[in-house]
Every structure is written in structure tokens, then in C-alpha cells.
Design a protein around this motif. Structure first.
Motif, PDB file in Angstrom:
ATOM      1  N   ILE A   1       0.840  -1.203   0.000  1.00 13.82           N
ATOM      2  CA  ILE A   1       0.000   0.000   0.000  1.00 13.82           C
ATOM      3  C   ILE A   1       0.873   1.251   0.000  1.00 13.82           C
ATOM      4  O   ILE A   1       0.586   2.222  -0.697  1.00 13.82           O
ATOM      5  N   ARG A   2       1.961   1.226   0.762  1.00 17.22           N
ATOM      6  CA  ARG A   2       2.888   2.363   0.783  1.00 17.22           C
ATOM      7  C   ARG A   2       3.450   2.613  -0.616  1.00 17.22           C
ATOM      8  O   ARG A   2       3.530   3.750  -1.073  1.00 17.22           O
ATOM      9  N   GLU A   3       3.841   1.536  -1.320  1.00 16.07           N
ATOM     10  CA  GLU A   3       4.363   1.665  -2.685  1.00 16.07           C
ATOM     11  C   GLU A   3       3.305   2.231  -3.625  1.00 16.07           C
ATOM     12  O   GLU A   3       3.594   3.110  -4.441  1.00 16.07           O
ATOM     13  N   LEU A   4       2.071   1.731  -3.522  1.00 19.15           N
ATOM     14  CA  LEU A   4       0.994   2.220  -4.385  1.00 19.15           C
ATOM     15  C   LEU A   4       0.687   3.688  -4.128  1.00 19.15           C
ATOM     16  O   LEU A   4       0.454   4.454  -5.057  1.00 19.15           O
ATOM     17  N   ARG A   5       0.689   4.087  -2.863  1.00 21.17           N
ATOM     18  CA  ARG A   5       0.436   5.492  -2.540  1.00 21.17           C
ATOM     19  C   ARG A   5       1.517   6.391  -3.108  1.00 21.17           C
ATOM     20  O   ARG A   5       1.238   7.472  -3.615  1.00 21.17           O
ATOM     21  N   ALA A   6       2.761   5.958  -2.995  1.00 18.71           N
ATOM     22  CA  ALA A   6       3.865   6.763  -3.528  1.00 18.71           C
ATOM     23  C   ALA A   6       3.730   6.901  -5.040  1.00 18.71           C
ATOM     24  O   ALA A   6       3.897   7.997  -5.591  1.00 18.71           O
ATOM     25  N   ALA A   7       3.417   5.801  -5.714  1.00 17.94           N
ATOM     26  CA  ALA A   7       3.284   5.837  -7.172  1.00 17.94           C
ATOM     27  C   ALA A   7       2.076   6.677  -7.591  1.00 17.94           C
ATOM     28  O   ALA A   7       2.162   7.486  -8.513  1.00 17.94           O
ATOM     29  N   SER A   8       0.952   6.505  -6.899  1.00 19.15           N
ATOM     30  CA  SER A   8      -0.242   7.255  -7.286  1.00 19.15           C
ATOM     31  C   SER A   8      -0.107   8.725  -6.914  1.00 19.15           C
ATOM     32  O   SER A   8      -0.708   9.578  -7.559  1.00 19.15           O
ATOM     33  N   GLY A   9       0.675   9.034  -5.885  1.00 26.17           N
ATOM     34  CA  GLY A   9       0.888  10.429  -5.506  1.00 26.17           C
ATOM     35  C   GLY A   9       1.557  11.208  -6.622  1.00 26.17           C
ATOM     36  O   GLY A   9       1.181  12.338  -6.916  1.00 26.17           O
ATOM     37  N   LYS A  10       2.521  10.591  -7.272  1.00 22.52           N
ATOM     38  CA  LYS A  10       3.202  11.246  -8.393  1.00 22.52           C
ATOM     39  C   LYS A  10       2.234  11.453  -9.552  1.00 22.52           C
ATOM     40  O   LYS A  10       2.222  12.498 -10.187  1.00 22.52           O
ATOM     41  N   THR A  11       1.402  10.466  -9.808  1.00 25.26           N
ATOM     42  CA  THR A  11       0.423  10.567 -10.894  1.00 25.26           C
ATOM     43  C   THR A  11      -0.595  11.653 -10.585  1.00 25.26           C
ATOM     44  O   THR A  11      -0.933  12.466 -11.450  1.00 25.26           O
ATOM     45  N   ARG A  12      -1.091  11.680  -9.338  1.00 28.22           N
ATOM     46  CA  ARG A  12      -2.056  12.719  -8.945  1.00 28.22           C
ATOM     47  C   ARG A  12      -1.449  14.108  -9.092  1.00 28.22           C
ATOM     48  O   ARG A  12      -2.103  15.038  -9.573  1.00 28.22           O
ATOM     49  N   GLN A  13      -0.192  14.251  -8.683  1.00 22.84           N
ATOM     50  CA  GLN A  13       0.461  15.550  -8.785  1.00 22.84           C
ATOM     51  C   GLN A  13       0.592  15.973 -10.254  1.00 22.84           C
ATOM     52  O   GLN A  13       0.338  17.122 -10.592  1.00 22.84           O
ATOM     53  N   ARG A  14       0.961  15.036 -11.132  1.00 20.14           N
ATOM     54  CA  ARG A  14       1.098  15.343 -12.553  1.00 20.14           C
ATOM     55  C   ARG A  14      -0.264  15.733 -13.149  1.00 20.14           C
ATOM     56  O   ARG A  14      -0.372  16.720 -13.886  1.00 20.14           O
ATOM     57  N   LYS A  15      -1.306  14.983 -12.802  1.00 19.33           N
ATOM     58  CA  LYS A  15      -2.647  15.291 -13.330  1.00 19.33           C
ATOM     59  C   LYS A  15      -3.146  16.638 -12.831  1.00 19.33           C
ATOM     60  O   LYS A  15      -3.773  17.395 -13.566  1.00 19.33           O
ATOM     61  N   ARG A  16      -2.861  16.924 -11.553  1.00 20.90           N
ATOM     62  CA  ARG A  16      -3.277  18.217 -11.008  1.00 20.90           C
ATOM     63  C   ARG A  16      -2.553  19.349 -11.733  1.00 20.90           C
ATOM     64  O   ARG A  16      -3.153  20.374 -12.058  1.00 20.90           O
ATOM     65  N   GLN A  17      -1.271  19.169 -12.012  1.00 24.17           N
ATOM     66  CA  GLN A  17      -0.495  20.173 -12.740  1.00 24.17           C
ATOM     67  C   GLN A  17      -1.085  20.397 -14.130  1.00 24.17           C
ATOM     68  O   GLN A  17      -1.226  21.529 -14.579  1.00 24.17           O
ATOM     69  N   GLN A  18      -1.443  19.320 -14.807  1.00 21.74           N
ATOM     70  CA  GLN A  18      -2.043  19.444 -16.144  1.00 21.74           C
ATOM     71  C   GLN A  18      -3.372  20.187 -16.075  1.00 21.74           C
ATOM     72  O   GLN A  18      -3.683  21.012 -16.932  1.00 21.74           O
ATOM     73  N   TRP A  19      -4.152  19.893 -15.035  1.00 18.87           N
ATOM     74  CA  TRP A  19      -5.432  20.559 -14.874  1.00 18.87           C
ATOM     75  C   TRP A  19      -5.227  22.057 -14.676  1.00 18.87           C
ATOM     76  O   TRP A  19      -5.901  22.874 -15.297  1.00 18.87           O
ATOM     77  N   TRP A  20      -4.266  22.441 -13.804  1.00 22.46           N
ATOM     78  CA  TRP A  20      -3.988  23.856 -13.583  1.00 22.46           C
ATOM     79  C   TRP A  20      -3.540  24.530 -14.875  1.00 22.46           C
ATOM     80  O   TRP A  20      -3.916  25.666 -15.157  1.00 22.46           O
ATOM     81  N   GLU A  21      -2.718  23.833 -15.654  1.00 27.41           N
ATOM     82  CA  GLU A  21      -2.251  24.420 -16.914  1.00 27.41           C
ATOM     83  C   GLU A  21      -3.408  24.643 -17.875  1.00 27.41           C
ATOM     84  O   GLU A  21      -3.457  25.664 -18.560  1.00 27.41           O
ATOM     85  N   ARG A  22      -4.346  23.705 -17.930  1.00 31.84           N
ATOM     86  CA  ARG A  22      -5.515  23.891 -18.806  1.00 31.84           C
ATOM     87  C   ARG A  22      -6.393  25.029 -18.319  1.00 31.84           C
ATOM     88  O   ARG A  22      -6.916  25.814 -19.096  1.00 31.84           O
ATOM     89  N   LYS A  23      -6.585  25.101 -17.011  1.00 29.66           N
ATOM     90  CA  LYS A  23      -7.489  26.097 -16.454  1.00 29.66           C
ATOM     91  C   LYS A  23      -6.882  27.497 -16.416  1.00 29.66           C
ATOM     92  O   LYS A  23      -7.528  28.468 -16.791  1.00 29.66           O
ATOM     93  N   TRP A  24      -5.643  27.611 -15.964  1.00 28.04           N
ATOM     94  CA  TRP A  24      -5.042  28.909 -15.725  1.00 28.04           C
ATOM     95  C   TRP A  24      -3.863  29.238 -16.637  1.00 28.04           C
ATOM     96  O   TRP A  24      -3.307  30.320 -16.553  1.00 28.04           O
ATOM     97  N   GLY A  25      -3.423  28.281 -17.430  1.00 29.22           N
ATOM     98  CA  GLY A  25      -2.276  28.514 -18.294  1.00 29.22           C
ATOM     99  C   GLY A  25      -0.997  28.017 -17.650  1.00 29.22           C
ATOM    100  O   GLY A  25      -0.903  27.910 -16.426  1.00 29.22           O
ATOM    101  N   ALA A  26      -0.014  27.730 -18.492  1.00 35.56           N
ATOM    102  CA  ALA A  26       1.235  27.150 -18.015  1.00 35.56           C
ATOM    103  C   ALA A  26       1.965  28.096 -17.069  1.00 35.56           C
ATOM    104  O   ALA A  26       2.542  27.672 -16.075  1.00 35.56           O
ATOM    105  N   LYS A  27       1.932  29.400 -17.345  1.00 34.14           N
ATOM    106  CA  LYS A  27       2.650  30.353 -16.506  1.00 34.14           C
ATOM    107  C   LYS A  27       2.082  30.383 -15.089  1.00 34.14           C
ATOM    108  O   LYS A  27       2.822  30.354 -14.113  1.00 34.14           O
ATOM    109  N   ALA A  28       0.760  30.411 -14.952  1.00 31.96           N
ATOM    110  CA  ALA A  28       0.135  30.421 -13.622  1.00 31.96           C
ATOM    111  C   ALA A  28       0.439  29.131 -12.876  1.00 31.96           C
ATOM    112  O   ALA A  28       0.677  29.140 -11.674  1.00 31.96           O
ATOM    113  N   ALA A  29       0.451  28.010 -13.586  1.00 31.24           N
ATOM    114  CA  ALA A  29       0.737  26.723 -12.956  1.00 31.24           C
ATOM    115  C   ALA A  29       2.171  26.693 -12.437  1.00 31.24           C
ATOM    116  O   ALA A  29       2.433  26.175 -11.359  1.00 31.24           O
TER     117      ALA A  29
END
Length: 174
Positions: free
Chosen positions: A133-161
Motif C-alpha cells: 500500500i505504501r508503494e501504491l500510494r507513492a506511485a499514485s501520488g506522483k500521478t495525482r500531482q502530474r494530473k493536477r499540474q495538467q489541470w492547472w495548466e488547462r485552467k489557468w495557463g502554463a505560466k500560472a501553474a
């Protein structure tokens, strides 16, 4: 001299073997101590019928286990165990986990249309589960962070992100 050399080599080999056995024993003891230190709050649920709706079964498990004792999390689905006939329910207390195993086993509680089996995870199995579970959380945490970054870039633009993902402070429309 050849006999003495052979005897010395045999003695060195025996000493290395003994050291390896001692080290393996120490590692095993350390693993047992680590497992014993973990709270025994995880219930393994097996023999769940195949073909059921995973979200519905997860919700049913949360409800059934929650009626016995407070549930921390229902861990069911392909992503965690890779097997749709296995689930893990993390209870808030050791007493609640033990009581859930006892009651649901007595009831022969079905999940997905088949009577499931219940066991409290202990020792090495519990340690393997928590490590996984610790390994899965670490792996999914990176994916969640990447997806959140992409969402911010779509919503606010790359500079704001890049500037912190704040999107202009307050989160309002602007």
C-alpha cells in the motif's frame, strides 16, 4: 600443507555459512518485530464472487463492516490486489477488526453473491500488505500531482501553474 590449507578453507567456509545463518535469523526477527508493532486492523476478505460491480461491492463492504465497527478504508479493486475476489478492509481499531472477522464469519456474509471468507492480517502478511500500500500510494501520488499540474495548466495557463498553481488567489472566476 595441502591438508592444512584445505582444513583452513573449510573452516573459513563454515564461519561464513554460520554468519549468513545468523544474519538471516536477525533479519527474520527484525521483520517479525516490525510486523508485531503494526496494529492488526486489516481484515482480508476473500472468495468474493467475480463479475460484480466493484464500486457497489466496495460500498456494501463499507456499510456491512461499518455496522460492526468504524471503518477507515475499504481497499477493493484491481489496482490494489490485482484480484477481484480479494479485498482488504482497514478498521479503526484492533478490537473492531477482530469483532468484524468473528461476526461476519459466523453470518457467512456474502459479497457479490457468494459467501466470503474473513481473516485478520497478522505478521508477515500484514507487513507485505502495508509495504504494498505504501508503494501504491507513492506511485499514485506522483500521478495525482502530474494530473493536477495538467489541470492547472488547462485552467489557468502554463505560466500560472509554474508560479504555484494558485490561479489568481481566491479560486473565483476572473
Amino acid at each position: 600443507e595441502a591438508a592444512e590449507a584445505a582444513a583452513a578453507e573449510a573452516a573459513r567456509f563454515a564461519a561464513k555459512e554460520e554468519e549468513a545463518r545468523r544474519a538471516a535469523g536477525e533479519r527474520r526477527l527484525e521483520a517479525e518485530r516490525a510486523a508485531a508493532a503494526l496494529p492488526q486492523t486489516v481484515v482480508a476478505v476473500t472468495a468474493i464472487a467475480r463479475g460484480g460491480n466493484i464500486k457497489a461491492i466496495r460500498k456494501e463492504m463499507n456499510s456491512v463492516f461499518g455496522a460492526v465497527a468504524p471503518v477507515e478504508f475499504v481497499d477493493y479493486g484491481f489496482s490494489n490486489s490485482g484480484d477481484p475476489t480479494v479485498a482488504y478492509v482497514r478498521m479503526e481499531t484492533e478490537e473492531g477488526a477482530a469483532e468484524a472477522v468473528r461476526l461476519l464469519s459466523e453470518r457467512e456474509q456474502p459479497f457479490g453473491g457468494a459467501a466470503a471468507q474473513f481473516a485478520l492480517l497478522r505478521g508477515e502478511k500484514l507487513l507485505r500488505y502495508t509495504d504494498r500500500i505504501r508503494e501504491l500510494r507513492a506511485a499514485s501520488g506522483k500521478t495525482r500531482q502530474r494530473k493536477r499540474q495538467q489541470w492547472w495548466e488547462r485552467k489557468w495557463g502554463a505560466k500560472a501553474a509554474e508560479e504555484g498553481g494558485g490561479g489568481g488567489g481566491g479560486g473565483g472566476r476572473g
